[in-house]
Scaffold this active site. Structure first.
Site, PDB file in Angstrom:
ATOM      1  N   CYS A   1     -12.700  14.715 -47.590  1.00 29.75           N
ATOM      2  CA  CYS A   1     -12.102  15.204 -48.850  1.00 29.75           C
ATOM      3  C   CYS A   1     -13.173  15.811 -49.748  1.00 29.75           C
ATOM      4  O   CYS A   1     -13.151  15.615 -50.977  1.00 29.75           O
ATOM      5  CB  CYS A   1     -11.342  14.097 -49.589  1.00 29.75           C
ATOM      6  SG  CYS A   1      -9.935  13.489 -48.693  1.00 29.75           S
TER       7      CYS A   1
ATOM      8  N   GLN B   1     -17.077   5.078 -55.493  1.00 30.71           N
ATOM      9  CA  GLN B   1     -18.126   4.606 -54.573  1.00 30.71           C
ATOM     10  C   GLN B   1     -19.274   3.952 -55.343  1.00 30.71           C
ATOM     11  O   GLN B   1     -20.310   3.629 -54.755  1.00 30.71           O
ATOM     12  CB  GLN B   1     -18.674   5.778 -53.727  1.00 30.71           C
ATOM     13  CG  GLN B   1     -17.621   6.575 -52.997  1.00 30.71           C
ATOM     14  CD  GLN B   1     -16.986   5.803 -51.843  1.00 30.71           C
ATOM     15  OE1 GLN B   1     -17.493   4.769 -51.399  1.00 30.71           O
ATOM     16  NE2 GLN B   1     -15.859   6.291 -51.354  1.00 30.71           N
TER      17      GLN B   1
ATOM     18  N   ASP C   1     -16.479   9.186 -61.922  1.00 31.74           N
ATOM     19  CA  ASP C   1     -15.627   8.773 -60.802  1.00 31.74           C
ATOM     20  C   ASP C   1     -16.389   7.663 -60.072  1.00 31.74           C
ATOM     21  O   ASP C   1     -17.303   7.922 -59.298  1.00 31.74           O
ATOM     22  CB  ASP C   1     -15.368   9.989 -59.905  1.00 31.74           C
ATOM     23  CG  ASP C   1     -14.704   9.606 -58.586  1.00 31.74           C
ATOM     24  OD1 ASP C   1     -14.417   8.407 -58.379  1.00 31.74           O
ATOM     25  OD2 ASP C   1     -14.480  10.522 -57.766  1.00 31.74           O
TER      26      ASP C   1
ATOM     27  N   LYS D   1     -10.988   0.149 -52.220  1.00 33.80           N
ATOM     28  CA  LYS D   1     -12.389   0.272 -51.760  1.00 33.80           C
ATOM     29  C   LYS D   1     -13.214  -0.928 -52.230  1.00 33.80           C
ATOM     30  O   LYS D   1     -14.352  -1.119 -51.815  1.00 33.80           O
ATOM     31  CB  LYS D   1     -13.000   1.574 -52.286  1.00 33.80           C
ATOM     32  CG  LYS D   1     -12.329   2.823 -51.719  1.00 33.80           C
ATOM     33  CD  LYS D   1     -12.944   4.074 -52.265  1.00 33.80           C
ATOM     34  CE  LYS D   1     -12.057   5.291 -52.099  1.00 33.80           C
ATOM     35  NZ  LYS D   1     -12.026   5.848 -50.746  1.00 33.80           N
TER      36      LYS D   1
ATOM     37  N   HIS E   1     -15.341  14.634 -54.554  1.00 31.16           N
ATOM     38  CA  HIS E   1     -14.130  14.360 -53.778  1.00 31.16           C
ATOM     39  C   HIS E   1     -13.032  15.278 -54.322  1.00 31.16           C
ATOM     40  O   HIS E   1     -13.037  15.611 -55.514  1.00 31.16           O
ATOM     41  CB  HIS E   1     -13.748  12.890 -53.989  1.00 31.16           C
ATOM     42  CG  HIS E   1     -12.643  12.406 -53.114  1.00 31.16           C
ATOM     43  ND1 HIS E   1     -11.315  12.677 -53.367  1.00 31.16           N
ATOM     44  CD2 HIS E   1     -12.666  11.650 -51.991  1.00 31.16           C
ATOM     45  CE1 HIS E   1     -10.577  12.107 -52.434  1.00 31.16           C
ATOM     46  NE2 HIS E   1     -11.370  11.470 -51.582  1.00 31.16           N
TER      47      HIS E   1
END
Ligand code: PLP
Length: 406
Positions: free
Chosen positions: A363, A202, A199, A225, A122
């Site tokens: 992104c 997700q 990261d 999220k 991202h």
């Protein structure tokens, strides 16, 4: 476990219609919907216990402070952090990654050092390193992905050099759904004398996370999220590393003592939380974490794995549909193109049938370029997703095919 229909009932927005059709929400990777318990926590946060945190000695401030601070313990439980003092509350994953770049990166990286990422990042895990590179002459290196969207550890290893000082990878790709072997990547980083950032935007939403088992140095994610509000997120880091990091923003709260000439700074995590924090957002995120922990991250993972498998079977029957990312064990998202129509046209047309998906570069422009694309359509799932959502998507896509072949 509460059955899926009961869980869906806890999300008021899922009851609404869009363009006269029942809403089929397949855009949770961009932002998830919010259960009633999170809406109640926000309402209560503003309606019953609101005041600024940390500085007040009156009841409302103490209540707001306790509720805000409670988020750290919830996050520590969610990701199995050794201490809640390692949980920095930020505005989101983007701020968390910028915090690490501007604080740890500026203090510890020298000209010629390399930061290793993959082409599937991202932008939030690309641009902060580029900004630092302009200032410090460090080099940003991106390892490729495989043609099917999978991640190959051996290939990745070839991109680690004696100059690699930091490796930063997603837990799960927001375009491909590929689950990265983050524990193995961390082990490679440490072998090379580098630190490793995961990261988890997700990742933490779809599966259990254990930062001690991964052994990563930082794990970051966004609240919105994870069924929580926007404007709040987390930067978890190992205490020894946080203690060795200078403040990245100055202001109220993050200090110990202030003189006009110089200040001394608070210990982590508060050292990195200058100014009034996202108070009620943090309270909402704490409620969201209670919500997912109550269901169980293992249960969420199993439910969503079934939906993702069904999604692939069902969408494979749509003529001219090409999947982008078919790695084994993928999670959360199904990206695709359709021979007949541009992703933007697909998204606009199926919205007429109440189906919400995302279309664009997500992104992740370097990844689009890597695969020779400028955009994809992306359907993404959450705990409330059901097989029939993908029946509706497939039917809407067949309609798009008919429109474009007419
Ligand atoms: N990293 C990944 C993998 C993402 O999917 C996202 C958001 O889509 C981000 C980082 C940035 O998150 P935010 O915009 O909430 O800061």
């Amino acid at each position: 476990m509460r059955d899926i229909a009961t869980i869906r009932d806890e999300f008021p927005i899922l009851q609404r219609t869009v363009n006269g059709k029942p809403l089929v929400y397949l855009d949770s990777a961009a932002s998830s919907q919010k259960p009633q318990c999170v809406l109640d926590a926000i309402q209560n946060g503003y309606g019953q216990s609101y005041s600024n945190v940390h500085r007040g000695l009156h009841t409302l401030s103490e209540e707001a402070t306790d509720a805000y601070e409670a988020l750290r313990g919830k996050v520590a439980t969610l990701i199995n952090a050794p201490s809640q003092d390692e949980v920095i509350i930020t505005s989101g994953a983007t701020m968390s990654l910028n915090l690490i770049a501007q604080s740890w990166g500026r203090a510890h990286l020298q000209a010629g050092d390399e930061v290793l990422i993959t082409v599937a990042e991202h932008h939030a895990n690309i641009v902060p390193w580029q900004l630092l590179a302009m200032e410090k002459q460090i080099k940003l290196v991106a390892a490729p992905m495989e043609a099917d969207g999978s991640f190959d550890l051996q290939t990745f290893k070839n991109y680690i050099s004696p100059r690699t000082k930091l490796i930063s990878v997603p837990h799960v790709s927001n375009v491909l759904g590929t689950v990265y072997p983050v524990a193995e990547i961390t082990a490679l980083a440490h072998e090379a004398g580098a630190i490793c950032i995961v990261d988890g935007c997700q990742g933490v939403v779809h599966m259990p996370v254990d930062v001690q088992a991964i052994d990563c140095d930082f794990y970051v994610f966004s609240g919105h999220k994870l069924y929580g509000p926007s404007g709040v997120g987390v930067c978890w880091g190992k205490m020894a590393i946080l203690q060795d990091m200078p403040p990245f923003m100055g202001g109220g709260d993050m200090i110990d003592d202030v003189e006009i000439g110089m200040s001394t700074f608070a210990a982590p995590p508060v050292r990195f939380e200058a100014g009034t924090p996202p108070i009620v957002e943090a309270i909402g995120l704490a409620a969201a974490i209670d919500f997912v922990l109550d269901i169980g991250m293992d249960v969420i993972r199993a439910h969503e794995a079934d939906i993702i498998k069904y999604a692939h079977q069902r969408l494979a029957a749509v003529e001219g549909l090409n999947f982008i990312g078919t790695a084994a064990g993928k999670s959360g998202v199904v990206s695709f193109t359709l021979d007949a129509a541009h992703p933007h046209d697909i998204s606009t047309l199926i919205d007429q049938d109440g189906v919400a998906i995302r279309a664009g570069h997500h992104c992740a422009q370097p990844l689009m370029k890597f695969y020779g694309l400028n955009s994809t359509a992306r359907a993404s799932v959450g705990i409330y997703s059901q097989r029939s959502d993908f029946d509706a998507l497939a039917e809407a896509l067949e309609k798009v095919n008919r429109i474009f072949s007419a």
